[in-house]
Motif scaffolding. Sequence first.
Motif, PDB file in Angstrom:
ATOM      1  N   ALA A   2       0.833  -1.205   0.000  1.00  0.00           N
ATOM      2  CA  ALA A   2       0.000   0.000   0.000  1.00  0.00           C
ATOM      3  C   ALA A   2       0.871   1.260   0.000  1.00  0.00           C
ATOM      4  CB  ALA A   2      -0.910   0.002   1.217  1.00  0.00           C
ATOM      5  N   MET A  23     -13.744   4.598   8.594  1.00  0.00           N
ATOM      6  CA  MET A  23     -12.564   3.782   8.312  1.00  0.00           C
ATOM      7  C   MET A  23     -12.687   2.419   8.990  1.00  0.00           C
ATOM      8  SD  MET A  23      -9.742   6.828   8.684  1.00  0.00           S
ATOM      9  CE  MET A  23      -8.293   5.793   8.739  1.00  0.00           C
ATOM     10  N   LYS A  27     -12.958  -1.175   7.042  1.00  0.00           N
ATOM     11  CA  LYS A  27     -11.964  -2.228   7.287  1.00  0.00           C
ATOM     12  C   LYS A  27     -12.644  -3.546   7.650  1.00  0.00           C
ATOM     13  CE  LYS A  27      -8.081   0.681   8.643  1.00  0.00           C
ATOM     14  NZ  LYS A  27      -7.203   1.063   9.770  1.00  0.00           N
ATOM     15  N   TYR A  33      -8.236  -3.547   3.401  1.00  0.00           N
ATOM     16  CA  TYR A  33      -7.957  -2.152   3.769  1.00  0.00           C
ATOM     17  C   TYR A  33      -7.091  -2.065   5.015  1.00  0.00           C
ATOM     18  CZ  TYR A  33     -11.605  -0.746   0.426  1.00  0.00           C
ATOM     19  OH  TYR A  33     -12.363  -0.542  -0.702  1.00  0.00           O
ATOM     20  N   ASN A  34      -7.013  -3.155   5.779  1.00  0.00           N
ATOM     21  CA  ASN A  34      -6.147  -3.168   6.959  1.00  0.00           C
ATOM     22  C   ASN A  34      -4.667  -3.097   6.575  1.00  0.00           C
ATOM     23  OD1 ASN A  34      -7.894  -3.431   9.413  1.00  0.00           O
ATOM     24  ND2 ASN A  34      -8.686  -5.155   8.235  1.00  0.00           N
ATOM     25  N   VAL A  36      -3.495  -0.874   4.670  1.00  0.00           N
ATOM     26  CA  VAL A  36      -3.184   0.541   4.480  1.00  0.00           C
ATOM     27  C   VAL A  36      -2.801   1.151   5.824  1.00  0.00           C
ATOM     28  CG1 VAL A  36      -4.083   2.779   3.749  1.00  0.00           C
ATOM     29  CG2 VAL A  36      -4.762   0.695   2.519  1.00  0.00           C
ATOM     30  N   VAL A  38      -2.251   4.309   7.863  1.00  0.00           N
ATOM     31  CA  VAL A  38      -2.652   5.718   7.835  1.00  0.00           C
ATOM     32  C   VAL A  38      -1.910   6.453   8.949  1.00  0.00           C
ATOM     33  CG1 VAL A  38      -4.572   7.342   8.018  1.00  0.00           C
ATOM     34  CG2 VAL A  38      -4.924   5.112   6.921  1.00  0.00           C
ATOM     35  N   GLU A  79     -13.659   5.468   1.275  1.00  0.00           N
ATOM     36  CA  GLU A  79     -13.300   4.250   0.542  1.00  0.00           C
ATOM     37  C   GLU A  79     -12.361   4.575  -0.616  1.00  0.00           C
ATOM     38  OE1 GLU A  79     -15.159   0.056  -0.783  1.00  0.00           O
ATOM     39  OE2 GLU A  79     -16.553   1.746  -0.789  1.00  0.00           O
ATOM     40  N   PHE A  82      -8.802   4.496   0.535  1.00  0.00           N
ATOM     41  CA  PHE A  82      -8.260   3.138   0.625  1.00  0.00           C
ATOM     42  C   PHE A  82      -7.967   2.561  -0.757  1.00  0.00           C
ATOM     43  CE2 PHE A  82     -10.432   2.950   4.880  1.00  0.00           C
ATOM     44  CZ  PHE A  82      -9.294   2.732   5.634  1.00  0.00           C
ATOM     45  N   THR A  83      -8.878   2.734  -1.704  1.00  0.00           N
ATOM     46  CA  THR A  83      -8.643   2.162  -3.041  1.00  0.00           C
ATOM     47  C   THR A  83      -7.467   2.828  -3.726  1.00  0.00           C
ATOM     48  OG1 THR A  83     -10.361   3.553  -4.053  1.00  0.00           O
ATOM     49  CG2 THR A  83     -11.025   1.350  -3.331  1.00  0.00           C
ATOM     50  N   LEU A  86      -4.232   1.428  -2.331  1.00  0.00           N
ATOM     51  CA  LEU A  86      -3.936   0.041  -2.705  1.00  0.00           C
ATOM     52  C   LEU A  86      -3.635  -0.129  -4.198  1.00  0.00           C
ATOM     53  CD1 LEU A  86      -6.501  -1.850  -0.472  1.00  0.00           C
ATOM     54  CD2 LEU A  86      -4.017  -1.819  -0.239  1.00  0.00           C
TER      55      LEU A  86
END
Length: 87
Positions: A2, A23, A27, A33-34, A36, A38, A79, A82-83, A86
């Motif tokens: 990520a 968030m 997740k 998404y975990n 990523v 942040v 979202e 996150f996308t 990734l």
Amino acid sequence: MARHVKMMVLDGCPHCRHAFELMDELKKEHPEYNQVDVEVIEENREAGKTQGYDYWYVPTFFVDDVKVHEGVPTKDKVERVFTEALK
């Protein structure tokens, strides 16, 4: 792997608190998404880390130093962070 995400916030900001809730919800729905990481930057305590970033409202998300979202969060907007991270 990520990409790096920075999240600019202010303590006590209701929109920031809502972004954290979104968030967590995302997740749970999308375990990937975990992956990523942040970096949360509270702008009053860590003002130096906000230098050079162009934004007015919190929360603001940057993915690899590119602004992806600024201001009132929605599930779709969070979202997208996150996308993007990734890709």
